[in-house]
Design a protein around this motif. Sequence first.
Motif, PDB file in Angstrom:
ATOM      1  N   VAL A 375       0.857  -1.184   0.000  1.00 40.39           N
ATOM      2  CA  VAL A 375       0.000   0.000   0.000  1.00 40.39           C
ATOM      3  C   VAL A 375       0.892   1.233   0.000  1.00 40.39           C
ATOM      4  N   GLY A 380       2.054   2.717   4.753  1.00 39.99           N
ATOM      5  CA  GLY A 380       1.918   1.494   3.969  1.00 39.99           C
ATOM      6  C   GLY A 380       3.227   0.752   3.832  1.00 39.99           C
ATOM      7  N   ASN A 489      -4.306   0.409  -5.062  1.00 40.58           N
ATOM      8  CA  ASN A 489      -4.922   1.699  -4.771  1.00 40.58           C
ATOM      9  C   ASN A 489      -6.387   1.471  -4.454  1.00 40.58           C
ATOM     10  N   ALA A 490      -6.971   2.410  -3.750  1.00 36.97           N
ATOM     11  CA  ALA A 490      -8.404   2.334  -3.477  1.00 36.97           C
ATOM     12  C   ALA A 490      -9.179   2.514  -4.777  1.00 36.97           C
ATOM     13  N   TYR A 552      -8.899  -4.268  -1.449  1.00 39.64           N
ATOM     14  CA  TYR A 552      -8.411  -3.081  -0.744  1.00 39.64           C
ATOM     15  C   TYR A 552      -9.326  -1.903  -1.069  1.00 39.64           C
ATOM     16  N   GLY A 554      -9.145   1.216   1.094  1.00 37.34           N
ATOM     17  CA  GLY A 554      -8.469   2.439   1.504  1.00 37.34           C
ATOM     18  C   GLY A 554      -9.371   3.457   2.174  1.00 37.34           C
ATOM     19  N   ARG A 556     -12.282   4.500   1.253  1.00 36.89           N
ATOM     20  CA  ARG A 556     -12.962   5.366   0.291  1.00 36.89           C
ATOM     21  C   ARG A 556     -14.353   4.878  -0.108  1.00 36.89           C
ATOM     22  N   ALA A 610     -10.649  -0.141   5.451  1.00 42.57           N
ATOM     23  CA  ALA A 610      -9.510  -0.261   4.538  1.00 42.57           C
ATOM     24  C   ALA A 610      -9.612  -1.518   3.691  1.00 42.57           C
TER      25      ALA A 610
END
Length: 796
Positions: A375, A380, A489-490, A552, A554, A556, A610
């Motif tokens: 991450v 990360g 990545n998110a 993943y 993140g 968001r 996350a």
Amino acid sequence: MGFNNWNAFGCDVNAALIKETADIFVSSGLKDAGYQYVNIDDCWSARERGADGRLVPDPVKFPDGIKGVADYIHAKGLKLGIYGDAGTKTCAGYPGSLGHEEVDAQTWADWGVDYLKYDNCNNQSDGSQADYVRRYTAMRAAIDATGRSMVYSICEWGTSQPWLWAEGIGDLWRTTGDISDSWSSIRSIIRQNAPLAPYAGPGHWNDPDMLEVGNGGMSATEYRSHMSMWAMMAAPLIIGTDLRQASAQTLSILGNREVIAIDQDRLGVQASVVSDSGGLMVLDKPLAGGDRAIALYNSTDSLAVVSVAAGDTGLARAGAYRLRDVWTGDTLQARSTISAGVPAHGTVVYRVRPLRDPSATAPAVAVGAELGTVVPGPAGGGTLTTTVTNRGAGAIHDLDVSTKVPAGWTATPTEIVTSAATGGGGAVVGGHRRERLATDATLETTWAIGVPADTPAGRYPITVTAAYRWGPRHRAATTSSEIVAVVVNAPADGRRHLSTLSPVTSVNATGPVELDQSNGGPLENDGSLITVGGAVHTRGLGTTAASEITYYLGGRCSKLVTDAGIDDTAGAGDTATFSVYADDTLAATSGSVATGQAAKTLTADLTGAAWLRLVTTSGSAAAVRTDWANPVLTCGGVPDDSPVLPQSQTLFSFESGTDGFTIANPGDGGTVAQSPLFHTDGAAGLKVATPAGGNWFGRALSAPLDLTGKTMLKFDVQAGDIGTVGEIAIQVGDAMSWCQGGFWAWTNPHSSRTITERFDQISCPAGVTLDPSAIRAVWVFLNSGGEVYIDNLRAE
């Protein structure tokens, strides 16, 4: 060994292509390397037989006939192959040889054909093995009656287990469905074909299908694995790329004399599987003269050290062994264990023999590494663990381990011995030293990996290098391995089907997690459309409990909505539980659900999480087929009524009738009718009664259809008792020019799937450009010789 046009050209075959390929066989050195058959696949003939009942070459594609091409090929010291079908029509709808075996075999013999690939479409079979034996034996007898020697390639896709009956009938037989230019296809075929070693031998070969090397869908590492494993499996090496445009790298892979020597070894033994666990496989193949080929195969997505004790292979007992790497040309020695750091999707092949004095040969040193998902950002990164194992006879000295990471990244060893140096666009960091490493001893080290916060998702190479000295003269040597760091990545803002996102990890009780289909078994793409409680779904994740899939987020994403249920193909009385976790918090659960129940809708709050985990557990004694149907993930605070990505535009859904569908070739037969028995959109689909040779079903449009921005066409199909081929074609422009891809997707009896054709796969006649804004007709091809159901013809 030879060439076949299908993988690279489909139906787009002609005399010029075949002759030009023969020219390249000679000029490139492929002929000298052993390639000799230049084979023509489907679509070479006219649509109808001649008045005398014989097959007629297409006069435009082959103006001098097949005999003219054969004469050209033979003049170069090569041989010509042709394609036929043990059915009423070929897969592409040209005349088949069922009931015409004698005249067709004699026709091919008269033309000078040396090789026959004999396919299995439109076969009119009752599905019994006895029928397959009868149909393929009939062509064997017809070939023999001509008096001409022909290689006879049985291509029935492994349907009737030809390895059990075809020896003495065919010279080779397909063991699997069609290959494609993808790693998932190669991996699946290897898994099916590798265990069949007992059935292969001189004059009767297992055929895992033609080579895809050079077609662009895989990496050089994957293509070398493809070539390596085909050689180990004593498979035919039939090139399937456009040799007129082949790169030097492609030609070097196809022309590797040491690999070819393993494939073509005169003992004719297919390698046996010594070990097969966790995606790592070791194969052992005896060779003439006493050597053995040992393949260390890594089908996983990460670097792995693959090892085998010499005593577990057919190697004679010895104090040490000479290892010749057939790809790098390196010669090494090992005392008792053959081992290598093998990259993801890679294969190391050694030609091995006993070695009396190992002191003058460099030791085999295996470098491995492990690194979890990375991450980006200060919080990360990840931990890299490296291993160096000395497999040579005798210790190595002054061992130093270093890493090379991408530019901007950091690798901090647990103990810094040398300072970082920059080179090649990345940082080289030395950090671990050992004065002496004995035979079979391992040095394990760890590194803290730092990744800049703005690093895009992707796969990034990290090189681990062991430098050391060996032998009585303390010669310097290095061994390196490459591990691929996976950066996540998110997800971006929007609502999207979860099957369009790549999971970080997936664990499944049987086979892989399948995208937009159920989990059918141990192989990739062996399921049907997800069906729960009689409802069919075109999007989702097919799993087998117990399973766990991780994504993943993140922090968001806000919500996941999914239907969850046991697939209708599961056993009666099976039960399972579906659970959604936001980090380690249970966000939604189905409770116990049973086979035949309607799917349960789960809504999970993911705010701030996350990680997302989808878990299924079995309530039965055996593994249970479990489906996540239509899972939609919402990220970035978008409204609940936002369109779900990727956006789909329905063209025909048959809710009000047949939507004007008709038959492209009325003389070939077929009917259409609305039906509620199969539907993936709305409450109705289309029942199609197909003729034995198939037909195109669709309609011309009253006004041009504008599909600007779309990249593909799809439709859903459910096969009847026989199975069916599916294909898509369109007509474009005022001239109604016919364009199609030539990729004929097979659907097994009583199975369902989505047929997809990308616009960039569709070929138009010379001088015609495919304009997505001017589509004038849409057609689908079906050819089961029975009833087929379709629905939801759409653009995405």
